[in-house]
Every structure is written in structure tokens, then in C-alpha cells.
Enzyme design. Sequence first.
Site, PDB file in Angstrom:
ATOM      1  N   CYS A  69       0.821  -1.215   0.000  1.00 41.06           N
ATOM      2  CA  CYS A  69       0.000   0.000   0.000  1.00 41.06           C
ATOM      3  C   CYS A  69       0.856   1.267   0.000  1.00 41.06           C
ATOM      4  O   CYS A  69       0.338   2.376  -0.140  1.00 41.06           O
ATOM      5  CB  CYS A  69      -0.947  -0.012   1.183  1.00 41.06           C
ATOM      6  N   CYS A 128     -12.630  -0.222   8.092  1.00 37.26           N
ATOM      7  CA  CYS A 128     -11.742  -0.783   7.067  1.00 37.26           C
ATOM      8  C   CYS A 128     -11.851   0.038   5.789  1.00 37.26           C
ATOM      9  O   CYS A 128     -12.950   0.379   5.352  1.00 37.26           O
ATOM     10  CB  CYS A 128     -12.148  -2.219   6.759  1.00 37.26           C
ATOM     11  N   SER A 129     -10.694   0.311   5.162  1.00 37.39           N
ATOM     12  CA  SER A 129     -10.742   1.050   3.905  1.00 37.39           C
ATOM     13  C   SER A 129     -11.362   0.163   2.831  1.00 37.39           C
ATOM     14  O   SER A 129     -11.250  -1.057   2.881  1.00 37.39           O
ATOM     15  CB  SER A 129      -9.337   1.516   3.507  1.00 37.39           C
ATOM     16  N   ILE A 175     -12.478  -1.223  -1.139  1.00 40.05           N
ATOM     17  CA  ILE A 175     -11.868  -1.632  -2.409  1.00 40.05           C
ATOM     18  C   ILE A 175     -12.223  -0.530  -3.408  1.00 40.05           C
ATOM     19  O   ILE A 175     -13.387  -0.129  -3.503  1.00 40.05           O
ATOM     20  CB  ILE A 175     -12.423  -3.005  -2.830  1.00 40.05           C
ATOM     21  N   HIS A 185      -9.272   3.798  -1.319  1.00 41.36           N
ATOM     22  CA  HIS A 185      -7.900   3.290  -1.240  1.00 41.36           C
ATOM     23  C   HIS A 185      -7.551   2.436  -2.468  1.00 41.36           C
ATOM     24  O   HIS A 185      -7.443   1.217  -2.376  1.00 41.36           O
ATOM     25  CB  HIS A 185      -7.750   2.490   0.062  1.00 41.36           C
TER      26      HIS A 185
END
Lengths: 102, 377
Positions: free
Chosen positions: B82, B206-207, B209, B325
Site C-alpha cells: 500500500c 476498514c478502507s 476496495i 484506497h
Amino acid sequence: MKVYECCGVESVTKKVYCSTCRQEIKNEREVPDEGTVYSYTVIHIAPADYAHLAPYTVALVQLKDSTAKLTVRIQESVQIGDPVQLDQIADGTYIYQKVRTA
Amino acid sequence: MSVYVHSVSMTKFGNSENTSLKDLMLAASREALEEARELKIDAVFVGNYMGGSLANQEILGAIVANDLGLGPIPTAKLEGACASGGIALRQGILGILSGEYESVLVVGVEKMKHASTATVTQFINSAMDQTTNERYAGLTFPGFFGVVANRYFYETGANKSHLAKLALKNRENALQNPLAQFRKPATLEEIMNARMITDPLGLFDCSPITDGAAAVVLSRKPSDIKILASAQASGPTMMQDAIDLLSLPAIRISGQQAYEKAGVSPEDIDVVEIHDCFSMTEMLAIEELGFFPKLEGWLAIEQGKTCVNGEKPVNTSGGLLSRGHPIGATGVAQFYQLVLQLRGHAPNQLEKQPRLALAQNLGGTGSYSVVHILERV
């Protein structure tokens, strides 16, 4: 359970060189398979390979008589501090269980 | 010699169903190049993580050079999970500082939405050491930060509501960002009760998709935005090897090095973009970067100190959690938001126009961290 040590750092993973003294890591010793739950999570959304197991618990176990920690799968719910022991090693996975008191 | 930012661009983050990885990358690159037309680009650095595995597309650098008529210039793709985008930026900066290049294009891109969550989770796992017992235990990325969060709660007075408050802040920031993935308001209650992903982290922790791309043109020729520091550090590739589970040493070290290079301290930074792949990650990062004392980040969240009008505004773009993200694009998109803040026309523009900005981009379980400090000159 084997742990590898150099310059005071213990790990269940064998690495080549020590990042402190830059020498080859040579010290290894056996420690008990038991420990306590240092922390844990319950995985509800799993990678494709593990989807059939979800939800499952992955715990970080503080091994007894060592500063090393071990990542394990546990088939029951746990809390931080719970004593746990090795149940079996299956397909490279350390499967742990809570210590049963008689 | 110094390096300056000449232009920034980003595509709308979210679902780009009918746009290929290549077209996302070219769209962002083109916009950045248009804004810096007076510069001749000497090299291209691409930040990308899963082009090969998810979109079956590599040679991204050569595609940019060919399709955008940049000539036979050198290009490279950088991978650091990332942190791929931040590493690409850093390699561009180092290329200029070496004297080899005068101006470079850095573009970050990822195309992920077409794949199922299980497939993406599986491929993202390649950012952990896949040869060890940890992989076989079924640990995932959100799983790692779930384990961290439970320990953080155990050692501090924090609980799930603090993570929820942090996630809500980033969602509220994204509402003002036209390029963000999530522009639907959420409530604290909704965040607290959302579907569990990896206990105690729920959906909003949570980031997502995301598809998207961002680009930057850098040059040794002066502009209004100067890069004061670029620093990078490595950390553990496995959870069980963390000496202190509640520390991400790569963030701390890259931060310290950046402050030293820039000759500034955490107190001097006016605006921050942090790698909040999970709410818990932002919590640790605000501590590791020295903005708040260790194990007291949750108190800062409780007091709203990282909100747009707080003493240390963090993720005014909405962050990874709500801006989105697209892995390889994330580090570059952080520059986009910060340059807009420094120039005075960002979404959630700070009332007092900032002078110093910090971007922190993370890869893996704290395996990579890149920190950049930008200054308005």
C-alpha cells in the site's frame, strides 16, 4: 516449540542475520508449546482459501518462558490473558485450544 | 538542490467499471502533464501493487511513456504494497536529487472493483510473508489490525467508540470532497453497529476496495510547493515478530528522519494526510508521528483534536477510509490533497492557510512507511 535468539530478541521465525550484531543467528532452544493470549481477532471476512472456516479466531500467543510470540488459529472464543496450549499442527497451522482445568 | 511540486491530479475514486487500469493511469497522468506543460519529463515512476495479479497488466511505465508521447525516457514501476505510491514519489525525488533528471512524472494507480472481496483479500495477503505459519493460520490484513485494536483497548481506556469517532471524522471530511468514494453521511450508531469484518473492526473501520489514479509532476525548477523532506523506513513483515504490537516502528523512524531532514518538529506541521487503511492504523500513526503521546491518541480523538478545525487536522480528504484506497494511487493522492490545502483551495480548506504539510504512506503490517513534508514557499 523452537525459538531462535540473538542479542536478546527471540522469534519463532528463523532469520539469517541479526539486525543488532549483523552476525548469523545461531542460538536456538526448545520452549513449551503453551502460553497466554496476548491479543486476538475473530475473522469474519476471510481470504478465498479460508472462507469455509469463517468466522474463526486468530490469536497472538505469548509463549511461556520466552519473549517470542506465535500466531495461531483457535477454534473457540478467547479473551486476552487466557492460558492456551497446542492442540495440533495441521497444514502448517498452529491450532491452539484453551487450557482445560480439571 | 531542492525538488518542487508543479502539478497534481487525481481521478474520481470509487467504481470505474468501464475504465481500464491503463485509462485510469493515463487520465491522471494527462491532467498532471497539462498543468505542467512547460516542463520536459525526463522519467516516469509508477506506483502500483496488483496490476499484474488483478488486472493482468504490467509494463505500466512504458505504457505511459508511449501513449503520452514522452519519448524514449526511462520508466519504472515501484511496488511496496500500500506504500507503492509513496515509494514511487520518493524514487522520483531521489532521481531529481541525484542530478540525473530535471523533471519527472509520478503516477499511482489501482483497479480493484471488478474482483470479488475474497479474491482481493487473498491478493492483498501477498503483502505479508506468505511462507510462514502466520499465513496458514488464516491471518488477514484487517485481521492484523483487529488483533492490534483488541490489545490497544486492553492497555488503554479506549474502546470501539473511539475508532468509530475517528472513522466518522474521515467520513464527514469525505462529504466535502467531490473526488471521494463515499459521500453518503453516516452516524456514529451506524458505524458502531455495522457488519463485523475482523473483531473489533467493522465495515467502517476498514478502507474500501477502490478504483482510481493520481499523478504529480516534480521538478528541480522552483514552484510554490517545495518538498522539504522524503524519508522511508522498513519494519516487521509478520505480526508475531513485532517487538511491541502497539508500535509501527517504520512510521516512527520515517517520521523522525523526515522531521530531521526538514528541520521541523511535529508541532510545526499544519495539516496531515495519514495512511488510515484501518481506523486503528490512524490511531497508532498519530502517536508514532509524535502528534500525541504514545497510547493517548484515543484521547485526542475523543477531544476532536484531529478534526478539520482541531489543533492537528488529519485526513481532510476523507482518508483511505472514505476518500477510498486504490492501493498504488493512495500515496500520490495524499499529495493531491495536501498541495490543494497549501494552495488554499482544498476540500475542507483550513481557515488559516497552512504552510507545512505531512504525508505518511504505509505498506504491509508496517513493513514500509514513507513520510514526505511539503512547504508552501
